[in-house]
Write an enzyme that holds these catalytic residues in place. Structure first.
Site, PDB file in Angstrom:
ATOM      1  N   GLY A  43      -1.528   4.231  -4.491  1.00 34.68           N
ATOM      2  CA  GLY A  43      -1.314   3.051  -5.316  1.00 34.68           C
ATOM      3  C   GLY A  43      -0.162   3.160  -6.296  1.00 34.68           C
TER       4      GLY A  43
ATOM      5  CB  SER B 123      -0.904  -0.022   1.239  1.00 31.73           C
ATOM      6  OG  SER B 123      -1.788   1.077   1.250  1.00 31.73           O
ATOM      7  CB  CYS B 124       1.952   3.778  -1.445  1.00 31.22           C
ATOM      8  SG  CYS B 124       1.071   3.765  -3.014  1.00 31.22           S
ATOM      9  N   GLY B 125       0.320   5.920  -0.821  1.00 34.94           N
ATOM     10  CA  GLY B 125      -0.594   7.050  -0.775  1.00 34.94           C
ATOM     11  C   GLY B 125      -1.771   6.902  -1.719  1.00 34.94           C
TER      12      GLY B 125
ATOM     13  CD1 TRP C 118      -3.779   8.327   3.923  1.00 32.95           C
ATOM     14  CD2 TRP C 118      -3.918   6.287   4.822  1.00 32.95           C
ATOM     15  NE1 TRP C 118      -4.201   8.482   5.228  1.00 32.95           N
ATOM     16  CE2 TRP C 118      -4.291   7.228   5.794  1.00 32.95           C
ATOM     17  CE3 TRP C 118      -3.931   4.924   5.151  1.00 32.95           C
ATOM     18  CZ2 TRP C 118      -4.663   6.861   7.086  1.00 32.95           C
ATOM     19  CZ3 TRP C 118      -4.297   4.562   6.425  1.00 32.95           C
ATOM     20  CH2 TRP C 118      -4.658   5.530   7.382  1.00 32.95           C
TER      21      TRP C 118
END
Length: 289
Positions: free
Chosen positions: A245, A241-243, A270
């Site tokens: 994708g 996951s990240c901010g 996120w």
């Protein structure tokens, strides 16, 4: 001989030697955050690796989603990439203008839609330029080529699946955002987002597996050590996951090179989980196993 499906990474030397291979296509998949004020297409037309076409992450996306650059339906993806001349039977080398940033997102996207012969250029355009290699200007196009999409659901996760995983814990979640954002001590760059992380998730900022001077990946042993130091069990399922994708793809690519071929990406990341709502959030450092 580079095995695209296994290695998923090529050097600038290799690309320079193979740039004119008839079955090879080069793709610039650069992306910038809105607050940076840079237009990746304009930057591409100013200078790019000869023969490259521009893959617009924000355009080759789901037009009906209110989240940024989500995966499009298969028919839209197929239509968009065939116009770029990217299709069946080709080897694709993807790079970006930062080094290692958004190219792995496009690499993961092609793999999600069933195209296995795809790799990322280690060091990207910055390394290519530092080595004094030739560049081209203006738009580029190839003859259309048929692309057959074969979506692989094992590589994709959504919010409902991540909520379900909270109770089961059958998949490890690792977040590529900076530690301040993960821990909730730094604000999110997107206005209105809550701060923190998915409960139980681990954190390895994607930049910590990149050599900051060359913008190339660290060697495999060091990357493995850094994943394990964060508590990741490389023998168990992983979701990156990240901010929004994008940089989750960096972790997915690194794990792929370590033999973890089925790493999934939480597409909304996120920008989905951290929206105002009732999804649970934790703050502070990750609780390592």
């Amino acid at each position: 001989m580079v095995d695209f499906n296994k290695d998923a990474l090529v050097t600038t030397d290799w690309l320079a030697e193979n740039l004119n291979a008839p079955d090879l296509r080069v793709v610039d998949a650069s992306y910038y955050l809105p607050r940076e004020g840079l237009d990746p297409r304009r930057e591409f037309e100013a200078q790019h690796i000869p023969g490259a076409v521009f893959f617009d992450i924000d355009d080759i996306a789901d037009p009906d989603s209110d989240l940024p650059h989500m995966l499009p339906p298969p028919h839209i993806f197929s239509s968009k990439v065939r116009r770029l001349g990217l299709g069946d039977g080709l080897r694709l080398v993807i790079y970006d203008q930062r080094g290692i940033w958004s190219a792995p997102r496009a690499w993961w996207t092609f793999r999600y839609f069933g195209h296995q012969e795809v790799a990322v250029l280690d060091g990207g355009l910055p390394k290519w330029l530092d080595e004094g290699r030739s560049v081209a200007e203006g738009p580029e196009s190839n003859e259309e080529r048929h692309f057959t999409p074969r979506a692989n659901s094992f590589l994709l996760r959504d919010r409902e699946q991540l909520v379900d995983n909270l109770g089961r814990g059958s998949e490890q979640v690792i977040d590529a955002r900076a530690r301040g954002r993960f821990e909730g001590s730094d604000p999110e760059p997107r206005e209105g987002m809550r701060s923190g992380h998915i409960p139980g998730s681990l954190n390895l900022p994607f930049g910590e597996i990149i050599d900051q001077s060359s913008q190339t990946f660290l060697d495999k042993d060091e990357i493995r050590r850094r994943f394990e130091a964060e508590g990741l069990d490389l023998k168990q399922p992983v979701v990156a996951s990240c901010g929004s994708g994008v940089t989750a793809g960096v972790l997915a690519l690194a794990l792929h090179r370590l033999g973890h071929r089925d790493t999934a990406v939480y597409d909304g990341s996120w920008s989905d989980w951290g929206r105002p709502g009732d999804t649970p959030i934790e703050t502070g450092p990750a609780a390592k196993p």
